[in-house]
Design an enzyme around this catalytic site. Structure first.
Site, PDB file in Angstrom:
ATOM      1  CD  GLU A 106      -3.015  -0.764  -0.065  1.00  0.00           C
ATOM      2  OE1 GLU A 106      -3.050   0.351  -0.600  1.00  0.00           O
ATOM      3  OE2 GLU A 106      -3.718  -1.708  -0.464  1.00  0.00           O
ATOM      4  CE1 TYR A 160      -6.274   3.675  -0.368  1.00  0.00           C
ATOM      5  CE2 TYR A 160      -4.015   3.330   0.374  1.00  0.00           C
ATOM      6  CZ  TYR A 160      -5.063   2.997  -0.461  1.00  0.00           C
ATOM      7  OH  TYR A 160      -4.928   1.990  -1.356  1.00  0.00           O
ATOM      8  CG  ASP A 164      -7.587   4.933  -4.584  1.00  0.00           C
ATOM      9  OD1 ASP A 164      -8.792   4.999  -4.939  1.00  0.00           O
ATOM     10  OD2 ASP A 164      -6.790   4.114  -5.083  1.00  0.00           O
TER      11      ASP A 164
END
Ligand code: SF4
Length: 322
Positions: free
Chosen positions: A46, A128, A146
């Site tokens: 990520e 996030y 996102d």
């Protein structure tokens, strides 16, 4: 009217989720971080994927995990080695923060926090990343947003950027309690492969029946890119090259190694390449001229945290392989 479209979508979230997940399970790209539930591996992917394309991340991901297979290995590594493994991915603050967070995890006994809220206490892990790790590794019902998710939501509800749609709130209302990690990844995958910025493939979209926008390009106008030139010296002697280390307090790429920079040159360069940093496209001109720097053997260069641009130039000059 616009509010109704949000309500319309929320009211049909079950059907929407079912269609999206069924599509995702058949069509998802087979990516290495999708074969694991290990929070460390998911975290690495990520962080790497922020600001970087999937294709560019694949090799880095494998090499990074080979070098630092566990959070403990990362925590115990020297910062220079972490930056060297990151070299070329850009946005080096991400690597420094990961290193700091790994140390924090080890200090707390070596186990990752098991909720999005707990993960957010670690350095560099924001809304996030915490949601991505918690939903994928632990199945927590917490939505991610996102750029891809934002675009999909804007089109689904026929809204425009900047008109106040709360993406996080809407995503949280849409996400199912069953397979929330897959749902999050499916939303991002839909944006990356079907509901693309230009020419979305509405005809083959699994959720077209829920979409009010259907192909309207409600995307922001990108800021115009700037152009600039940079000149560097490539000074090589035998198996050594001259490099300089950037100031350790520099705001950008602090402590990383680069070729000596030169004032603007009017001569024809030995090598030209292009390099983009944030909103500027640079023409990079490399000269075989004398400059101040520290001699570093080419064997050592491989292990240093080089700036992405320096790595690119040294590769072009056949001085570096990896
Ligand atoms: Fe995007 Fe088109 Fe699907 Fe709507 S129908 S979500 S615009 S791809």
């Amino acid at each position: 009217m616009t509010l109704d479209l949000v309500q319309y979508l929320v009211a049909r979230r079950r059907g929407f989720g079912r269609k999206l997940l069924a599509w995702y399970r058949v069509n998802r790209r087979d990516l290495p971080w999708r074969r694991t539930k290990d929070p460390y591996r998911i975290w690495v992917s990520e962080v790497m994927l922020q600001q970087t394309r999937v294709a560019a991340v694949l090799d880095y991901y494998k090499r990074f995990l080979k070098r630092f297979p566990t959070v403990r290995a990362l925590a115990l590594a020297k910062e220079q080695d972490v930056l060297a493994a990151w070299s070329g991915l850009g946005y080096y603050r991400r690597a420094r923060m990961m290193h700091a967070a790994a140390k924090e995890v080890v200090k707390r006994g070596g186990r990752f926090p098991t909720s999005a809220e707990g993960l957010r206490e670690l350095p560099g892990i924001g809304r996030y990343t915490s949601a991505a790790i918690a939903s994928i590794a632990y199945g927590e019902r917490v939505a991610v947003v996102d750029g891809n998710v934002q675009r999909v939501l804007l089109r689904l509800t026929r809204r425009h950027e900047g008109d106040g749609l709360d993406f996080w709130e809407l995503s949280q209302r849409l996400i199912p309690s069953k397979a929330p990690g897959d749902f999050n990844q499916a939303m991002m995958e839909l944006g990356a492969t079907v509901c693309t910025p230009k020419n979305p493939l509405c005809g083959s979209c699994p959720v077209k029946r829920y979409c009010a926008g259907r192909g309207e390009h409600v995307i922001a106008v990108r800021p115009e890119r700037k152009k600039a030139a940079l000149d560097y010296a490539l000074v090589v002697q035998g198996a050594k090259v001259k490099l300089n280390q950037r100031d350790k307090k520099a705001t950008l790429m602090a402590g990383m190694w680069e070729l000596p920079s030169l004032p603007e040159q009017s001569r024809v360069p030995a090598l030209v390449t292009r390099h983009s940093i944030t909103t500027t496209d640079y023409e990079v001109r490399v000269h075989r001229s004398e400059a101040k720097g520290r001699w570093v053997s080419l064997n050592e260069v491989e292990k240093l945290p080089l700036t992405g641009l320096t790595r690119k130039i040294l590769r072009k000059a056949n001085l570096l392989r990896g």
